[in-house]
Design a protein around this motif. Structure first.
Motif, PDB file in Angstrom:
ATOM      1  N   GLY A  62     -12.077   1.195  57.251  1.00 50.89           N
ATOM      2  CA  GLY A  62     -13.397   1.794  57.133  1.00 50.89           C
ATOM      3  C   GLY A  62     -13.392   3.178  56.536  1.00 50.89           C
ATOM      4  O   GLY A  62     -14.221   4.020  56.896  1.00 50.89           O
ATOM      5  N   ALA A  63     -12.476   3.415  55.609  1.00 47.95           N
ATOM      6  CA  ALA A  63     -12.350   4.748  55.027  1.00 47.95           C
ATOM      7  C   ALA A  63     -13.426   5.059  54.012  1.00 47.95           C
ATOM      8  O   ALA A  63     -13.544   6.187  53.563  1.00 47.95           O
ATOM      9  CB  ALA A  63     -10.974   4.889  54.375  1.00 47.95           C
ATOM     10  N   GLY A  64     -14.199   4.067  53.633  1.00 43.21           N
ATOM     11  CA  GLY A  64     -15.165   4.273  52.577  1.00 43.21           C
ATOM     12  C   GLY A  64     -14.520   4.085  51.217  1.00 43.21           C
ATOM     13  O   GLY A  64     -13.340   3.754  51.097  1.00 43.21           O
ATOM     14  N   GLY A  65     -15.290   4.309  50.176  1.00 43.96           N
ATOM     15  CA  GLY A  65     -14.750   4.180  48.835  1.00 43.96           C
ATOM     16  C   GLY A  65     -14.806   2.764  48.302  1.00 43.96           C
ATOM     17  O   GLY A  65     -15.372   1.852  48.920  1.00 43.96           O
ATOM     18  N   ILE A  66     -14.186   2.591  47.147  1.00 45.02           N
ATOM     19  CA  ILE A  66     -14.201   1.305  46.457  1.00 45.02           C
ATOM     20  C   ILE A  66     -13.542   0.209  47.302  1.00 45.02           C
ATOM     21  O   ILE A  66     -14.028  -0.918  47.359  1.00 45.02           O
ATOM     22  CB  ILE A  66     -13.476   1.419  45.097  1.00 45.02           C
ATOM     23  N   GLY A  67     -12.436   0.538  47.962  1.00 44.20           N
ATOM     24  CA  GLY A  67     -11.735  -0.457  48.774  1.00 44.20           C
ATOM     25  C   GLY A  67     -12.585  -0.970  49.917  1.00 44.20           C
ATOM     26  O   GLY A  67     -12.624  -2.176  50.198  1.00 44.20           O
ATOM     27  N   TYR A  68     -13.275  -0.059  50.598  1.00 45.66           N
ATOM     28  CA  TYR A  68     -14.154  -0.448  51.710  1.00 45.66           C
ATOM     29  C   TYR A  68     -15.276  -1.354  51.212  1.00 45.66           C
ATOM     30  O   TYR A  68     -15.623  -2.353  51.847  1.00 45.66           O
ATOM     31  CB  TYR A  68     -14.736   0.801  52.357  1.00 45.66           C
ATOM     32  N   LEU A  69     -15.838  -1.016  50.064  1.00 47.77           N
ATOM     33  CA  LEU A  69     -16.910  -1.821  49.476  1.00 47.77           C
ATOM     34  C   LEU A  69     -16.413  -3.222  49.154  1.00 47.77           C
ATOM     35  O   LEU A  69     -17.102  -4.220  49.429  1.00 47.77           O
ATOM     36  CB  LEU A  69     -17.428  -1.135  48.214  1.00 47.77           C
ATOM     37  N   ALA A  70     -15.215  -3.318  48.592  1.00 40.35           N
ATOM     38  CA  ALA A  70     -14.651  -4.614  48.242  1.00 40.35           C
ATOM     39  C   ALA A  70     -14.372  -5.456  49.485  1.00 40.35           C
ATOM     40  O   ALA A  70     -14.632  -6.665  49.504  1.00 40.35           O
ATOM     41  CB  ALA A  70     -13.365  -4.431  47.436  1.00 40.35           C
ATOM     42  N   GLN A 118     -15.742  -9.905  53.180  1.00 42.97           N
ATOM     43  CA  GLN A 118     -16.318 -10.360  54.439  1.00 42.97           C
ATOM     44  C   GLN A 118     -17.697 -10.987  54.269  1.00 42.97           C
ATOM     45  O   GLN A 118     -18.055 -11.908  54.996  1.00 42.97           O
ATOM     46  CB  GLN A 118     -16.385  -9.193  55.428  1.00 42.97           C
ATOM     47  N   ARG A 119     -18.485 -10.496  53.323  1.00 47.38           N
ATOM     48  CA  ARG A 119     -19.835 -11.022  53.109  1.00 47.38           C
ATOM     49  C   ARG A 119     -19.908 -11.973  51.920  1.00 47.38           C
ATOM     50  O   ARG A 119     -20.994 -12.408  51.529  1.00 47.38           O
ATOM     51  CB  ARG A 119     -20.821  -9.866  52.922  1.00 47.38           C
ATOM     52  N   PHE A 120     -18.747 -12.259  51.327  1.00 42.33           N
ATOM     53  CA  PHE A 120     -18.670 -13.214  50.207  1.00 42.33           C
ATOM     54  C   PHE A 120     -19.609 -12.836  49.061  1.00 42.33           C
ATOM     55  O   PHE A 120     -20.247 -13.687  48.448  1.00 42.33           O
ATOM     56  CB  PHE A 120     -18.982 -14.635  50.687  1.00 42.33           C
ATOM     57  N   ASP A 121     -19.675 -11.536  48.784  1.00 39.37           N
ATOM     58  CA  ASP A 121     -20.542 -11.053  47.709  1.00 39.37           C
ATOM     59  C   ASP A 121     -19.724 -10.987  46.422  1.00 39.37           C
ATOM     60  O   ASP A 121     -18.985 -10.045  46.169  1.00 39.37           O
ATOM     61  CB  ASP A 121     -21.085  -9.659  48.077  1.00 39.37           C
TER      62      ASP A 121
END
Length: 231
Positions: free
Chosen positions: A178-186, A192-195
């Protein structure tokens, strides 16, 4: 009758509302980390080289100790290191999630890596660089800054470029806590949300960012080498 699958993909027109803040968080993490890595790792690399047999102040015992520390620091995969130092991260920052929790293991991983790159850059210099400085009566500080680091500048820029790219990769891994950034978004949206749209966008942004950094680093290295060759 087959059930209808509803797409959970973020519309392409809204991708930037998630991607730009995440990109800013990644840039913030990498900037903070590189400030410590270049400063502490640079000093460590200079000391590593100058305590070796070719250095200004050979100290075999000290060199072996520092060499072992650098090797240990580079031995653990980042994900393992991040988990292993959670107590230290908690003690230092008071949290195990978010940007502060990611920055600590990134710094711990980056310092020995950069120190080794700096040592290697100095080791590639001709042996007479240090000798000429000594003959000219330069102080240790003058020889290190005006001779060693100055002559190794192109290799040092290449080392910084490589380290920035490594830290971007580490920041993506840090997204798992949960550090944020591009990795967290991915991880959160893409996996997790299959987006699929978010996953594709984050992959493209990471590839473009790393290619751009490498291109700019290579251009600067080439320019510095050309400048040194024309002096």
């Amino acid at each position: 009758m087959k059930p209808t699958t509803v797409s959970q993909d973020t519309p392409w027109s809204e991708i930037h509302t998630l991607l730009l803040p995440a990109l800013g968080e990644t840039a913030l993490m990498v900037s903070i980390v590189m400030l410590f890595v270049v400063t502490l790792g640079g000093v460590g690399g200079v000391v590593l080289f100058n305590t070796s047999a070719r250095g200004l102040f050979p100290r075999p015992a000290l060199h072996r100790v520092l060499n072992s520390i650098a090797n240990v620091g580079r031995s653990l995969p980042f994900l393992v290191l991040m988990a292993a130092i959670i107590p230290f991260t908690w003690w230092l920052t008071g949290t195990t999630i978010g940007i502060p929790a990611a920055v600590v293991p990134m710094i711990v991983a980056g310092i020995p890596f950069f120190a080794r790159l700096v040592e290697n850059a100095l080791r590639e210099l001709p042996s007479d660089v240090t000798a000429v400085g000594l003959v000219c009566g330069g102080s240790g500080w003058q020889i290190i800054t005006k001779a060693q680091l100055s002559e190794a500048l192109p290799a040092l820029v290449a080392a910084v470029t490589l380290n920035i790219i490594s830290m971007i990769e580490y920041s993506a891994i840090a997204g798992t806590i949960g550090a944020g950034g591009i990795g967290y978004l991915a991880v959160v949206y893409g996996y997790q949300r299959f987006d699929n749209h978010i996953m594709i966008a984050t992959i493209v942004v990471l590839i473009v960012a790393i290619q751009l950094i490498q291109f700019l680093g290579d251009r600067l290295v080439t320019r510095l080498r050309h400048t040194q060759g024309s002096v």
